[in-house]
Design a protein around this motif. Structure first.
Motif, short mmCIF file in Angstrom:
data_model
loop_
_atom_site.label_atom_id
_atom_site.label_comp_id
_atom_site.label_asym_id
_atom_site.label_seq_id
_atom_site.Cartn_x
_atom_site.Cartn_y
_atom_site.Cartn_z
N VAL A 355 43.12 26.90 38.78
CA VAL A 355 43.07 28.16 39.52
C VAL A 355 41.64 28.68 39.48
O VAL A 355 41.04 28.77 38.40
CB VAL A 355 44.03 29.21 38.92
CG1 VAL A 355 43.84 30.57 39.61
CG2 VAL A 355 45.48 28.76 39.07
N ILE A 356 41.11 28.98 40.64
CA ILE A 356 39.73 29.46 40.75
C ILE A 356 39.73 30.97 40.93
O ILE A 356 40.31 31.50 41.88
CB ILE A 356 39.00 28.81 41.94
CG1 ILE A 356 39.01 27.29 41.83
CG2 ILE A 356 37.56 29.34 42.03
CD1 ILE A 356 38.27 26.74 40.65
N ILE A 357 39.08 31.68 40.01
CA ILE A 357 38.90 33.13 40.10
C ILE A 357 37.43 33.41 39.82
O ILE A 357 36.81 32.77 38.96
CB ILE A 357 39.81 33.87 39.11
CG1 ILE A 357 41.27 33.78 39.57
CG2 ILE A 357 39.42 35.34 38.97
CD1 ILE A 357 42.27 34.46 38.66
N LEU A 358 36.86 34.38 40.51
CA LEU A 358 35.44 34.68 40.36
C LEU A 358 35.20 35.58 39.15
O LEU A 358 35.81 36.66 39.05
CB LEU A 358 34.93 35.38 41.62
CG LEU A 358 33.42 35.61 41.68
CD1 LEU A 358 32.69 34.29 41.91
CD2 LEU A 358 33.07 36.60 42.78
N PRO A 359 34.34 35.17 38.22
CA PRO A 359 34.01 36.05 37.09
C PRO A 359 33.28 37.30 37.55
O PRO A 359 32.47 37.26 38.48
CB PRO A 359 33.11 35.17 36.20
CG PRO A 359 32.60 34.10 37.10
CD PRO A 359 33.64 33.88 38.15
N GLY A 360 33.56 38.41 36.90
CA GLY A 360 32.96 39.68 37.30
C GLY A 360 31.46 39.71 37.19
O GLY A 360 30.79 40.46 37.92
N LEU A 361 30.90 38.91 36.29
CA LEU A 361 29.45 38.90 36.13
C LEU A 361 28.75 38.53 37.44
O LEU A 361 27.64 39.00 37.71
CB LEU A 361 29.06 37.90 35.03
CG LEU A 361 27.60 37.93 34.57
CD1 LEU A 361 27.25 39.28 33.95
CD2 LEU A 361 27.31 36.80 33.59
N ALA A 362 29.40 37.72 38.26
CA ALA A 362 28.80 37.32 39.54
C ALA A 362 28.63 38.49 40.49
O ALA A 362 27.79 38.44 41.40
CB ALA A 362 29.67 36.24 40.19
N VAL A 363 29.40 39.56 40.30
CA VAL A 363 29.29 40.74 41.17
C VAL A 363 28.81 41.97 40.40
O VAL A 363 28.83 43.08 40.91
CB VAL A 363 30.63 41.04 41.88
CG1 VAL A 363 30.96 39.92 42.86
CG2 VAL A 363 31.76 41.24 40.89
N GLY A 364 28.38 41.75 39.14
CA GLY A 364 27.73 42.81 38.41
C GLY A 364 28.51 43.46 37.29
O GLY A 364 28.00 44.37 36.63
N LEU A 365 29.74 43.01 37.00
CA LEU A 365 30.55 43.61 35.94
C LEU A 365 31.03 42.55 34.95
O LEU A 365 31.89 41.74 35.28
CB LEU A 365 31.77 44.33 36.52
CG LEU A 365 31.60 45.75 37.04
CD1 LEU A 365 32.96 46.36 37.34
CD2 LEU A 365 30.83 46.64 36.08
N LYS A 366 30.48 42.58 33.75
CA LYS A 366 30.90 41.63 32.73
C LYS A 366 32.30 41.97 32.24
O LYS A 366 32.68 43.13 32.11
CB LYS A 366 29.92 41.67 31.55
CG LYS A 366 30.21 40.62 30.48
CD LYS A 366 29.15 40.62 29.40
CE LYS A 366 29.45 39.53 28.37
NZ LYS A 366 28.44 39.47 27.31
N ASN A 367 33.06 40.92 31.96
CA ASN A 367 34.43 41.02 31.44
C ASN A 367 35.40 41.68 32.42
O ASN A 367 36.39 42.30 32.02
CB ASN A 367 34.46 41.68 30.07
CG ASN A 367 33.81 40.82 29.01
OD1 ASN A 367 33.73 39.59 29.17
ND2 ASN A 367 33.33 41.42 27.94
#
Length: 446
Positions: A355-367
Motif C-alpha cells: 500500500v502506497i501512502i505519502l509521508p507527511g514530510l513530503a508536504v511539510g508535516l512530519k509524522n
C-alpha cells in the motif's frame, strides 16, 4: 529522488520522487498482494473515474478544426462578480507550468514568497530555481486548515512578492469559507502582495462549504488564479491549465507586467493546439450530471476513509475532508513499537502490505500522512484494512486496564485475554473506557 533546498534551510522532496522510492520498496512476490496506491492524485487509474464523452469527442473534432475563442474566460467568469476578458487568461501546459510562470514573473533579487505548510512541494521547488526565498506559514488543523494569518503577517516584509493558497486544499482536503477568503484578501491588501490562488481542485467540494473562487476578492487584492482541466474533468494527461489575472482594478495590467507575462508564456509554449481548440466544446457541452457523479464518488470515498481510520488506533483525523481528492491524518508514533517516523511508517507499509501512502514530510508535516481517496471504493477499503493490520502488527500491544475498584490488569493482546467477569465490566462501562492497541493506560473515567 528530487531533493532541493528552498533557500530557507528546508529540504524539499518531490512527491513523484518519494512515491518512486516507495514503489521500489515493494516486493509483491513476498506478500502476494496487489499494489494499491493511496499516494498520488490521479483518479483515472480506477475505472469509476473517467472523463465525459463530450471531452473525448471534442478533441477528436478539434483535430479536424482550427476554431479558437475565449471559452475559458467565459467559463471562469461564471462565479465572479465581474467578467474576465480573453486577454486575462493565459493557457498553460497544465497547472504545474502555470505555477512555474507565476513564480518566475514575480521573482526579483532578494525576494521571498509565503507558502502554506502543509502544501504542494512544487511551489518550493520552483521558488528555489528562481532564487526566491521561501517562508512557510502554518495551516491550522483544528480550524479546518485555515491560514494562521497572524503568523503569516509576521513573516512578510518589503521583499515579499506573494502568498499562495490552495483551495480546495491539497494535501488537506479542506474548503475555505467566503469569510476566510475575504480575511486572506484583506491581509494581502495590508501587506501589499499578490495572492496566488491554486484552484486546480476548483468545484470539487462535497462538504458544508461551497467552493468560492479567490478571484471574487480581486478588487480587494490582486489575485493570480491557477487551474486546469485535469481534476474536474478527470483528464490529467491532457495537460491543459491556465493562469488568470483576477484584477478588475488593473494593478496587474501594467504594460511592463503584461509584456513580461506574454514573453514568458511564449518561451514556455503551451498545450497542444488541438486540445486548446477542444476547450469551447468541452466547457459548453459537459453535463452537470457528470460533475455530480464525480462529487458523489469522492464523498463516498472520503466517508469510507473516515470510518476506517476510526478503527485504527495510531491514526487520527483532526478535520474531515470536504473537498479535493486527498486529506491529512496524524500518526501517533508513540503507539508503534518499531516505527520511528512517517517516512519509516510509509516504507514499511509499502514493503509489508503493498500500500502506497505519502509521508507527511513530503508536504511539510512530519509524522502525518496524506491519504488520497480518489480510489475505487473496494480498493480503498482493502487498502485501509491492510493499513489497520499493519498498525496492529506494529503496535506496542501492552494494555494496562484499571477496574472500578482500583485493581490493575496488564494485557499483551486485546480484551479477549481478559477473564469473562472483567470483560463484562468493560462491556457494561464501554462508554467510559478508552481502549485500543498501543494505549499505555486505559481505565474507567471515575
Amino acid at each position: 529522488m528530487d531533493v532541493r533546498n528552498d533557500g530557507g534551510g528546508h529540504e524539499i522532496i518531490s512527491i513523484k520522487g518519494i512515491l518512486g522510492l516507495l514503489m521500489g520498496n515493494i516486493d509483491a512476490r513476498d506478500n502476494g498482494k496487489k499494489v494499491i496506491s493511496l499516494g498520488i492524485g490521479d483518479p483515472t487509474a480506477y475505472s469509476c473515474f473517467y472523463t465525459t464523452s463530450a471531452a473525448q469527442e471534442a478533441v477528436v473534432d478539434a483535430l479536424r478544426s482550427t476554431k479558437f475563442n475565449g471559452a475559458l474566460a467565459e467559463y471562469l467568469s461564471r462565479d465572479l462578480p465581474y467578467k474576465l476578458q480573453p486577454v486575462d487568461v493565459y493557457v498553460t501546459a497544465g497547472c504545474t507550468q502555470a505555477i512555474e510562470i507565476s513564480l518566475s514573473i514575480l521573482a526579483r533579487p532578494g525576494g521571498n514568497i509565503l507558502l502554506p505548510r502543509p502544501g504542494f512541494p512544487i511551489y518550493g521547488l520552483c521558488a528555489a530555481f528562481r532564487n526566491l526565498e521561501v517562508r512557510y506559514f502554518d495551516l491550522l488543523p483544528e480550524k479546518q486548515w485555515e491560514v494562521d494569518l497572524s503568523s503569516l503577517e509576521k513573516l512578510a516584509d518589503s521583499n515579499t512578492v506573494a502568498m499562495v493558497i490552495i483551495n480546495p486544499g491539497n494535501p488537506c482536503g479542506n474548503v475555505y469559507t467566503y469569510r476566510h477568503l475575504n480575511e486572506i484578501a484583506e491581509t494581502a491588501k495590508r501587506l501589499g502582495i499578490v495572492v496566488i490562488a491554486d484552484e486546480v481542485y476548483g468545484h470539487l467540494a462535497f462538504g458544508a462549504n461551497p467552493f468560492v473562487p479567490m478571484g471574487v476578492f480581486g478588487s480587494v487584492s490582486p489575485v493570480i488564479t491557477l487551474g486546469s482541466m485535469s481534476k474536474r474533468w478527470l483528464v490529467p494527461g491532457w495537460r491543459l491549465g491556465w493562469l488568470v489575472t483576477n484584477d478588475p482594478d488593473g494593478s496587474l495590467k501594467s504594460p511592463k507586467f503584461v509584456e513580461r507575462l506574454k514573453k514568458y508564456c511564449d518561451i514556455c509554449g503551451g498545450p497542444a493546439t488541438f486540445i486548446q481548440a477542444a476547450v469551447p466544446t468541452i466547457v459548453e457541452e459537459t453535463q452537470e450530471v457528470f460533475f455530480k457523479k464525480t462529487i458523489n464518488i469522492l464523498k463516498q470515498a472520503s466517508e469510507i476513509c473516515l470510518q476506517k481510520i476510526r478503527e485504527i488506533n495510531c491514526i487520527s483525523c483532526p478535520s474531515k475532508p470536504e473537498g479535493s481528492m486527498a486529506f491529512m491524518v496524524k500518526l501517533n508514533i508513540s503507539l508503534l513499537k518499531d516505527i520511528s517516523d512517517d517516512i519509516d511508517f510509509c516504507f514499511k507499509l509499502a514493503k509489508e502490505e503493498s500500500v502506497i501512502i505519502l509521508p507527511g514530510l513530503a508536504v511539510g508535516l512530519k509524522n502525518w500522512i496524506r491519504i488520497t481517496f480518489a480510489v475505487e471504493p473496494s480498493s480503498l477499503e482493502e487498502a485501509l484494512e491492510r493499513v489497520k493490520s499493519f498498525c496492529q502488527r506494529h503496535s506496542s500491544k501492552m494494555i494496562i486496564l484499571r477496574s472500578s475498584n482500583g485493581e490493575t490488569f496488564e494485557v499483551e493482546d486485546d480484551l479477549k485475554a481478559i477473564d469473562a467477569e472483567f470483560q463484562h465490566e468493560v462491556a457494561k462501562n464501554e462508554e467510559r473506557v478508552k481502549r485500543g492497541y498501543g494505549v499505555q493506560a486505559i481505565g474507567f473515567l471515575d
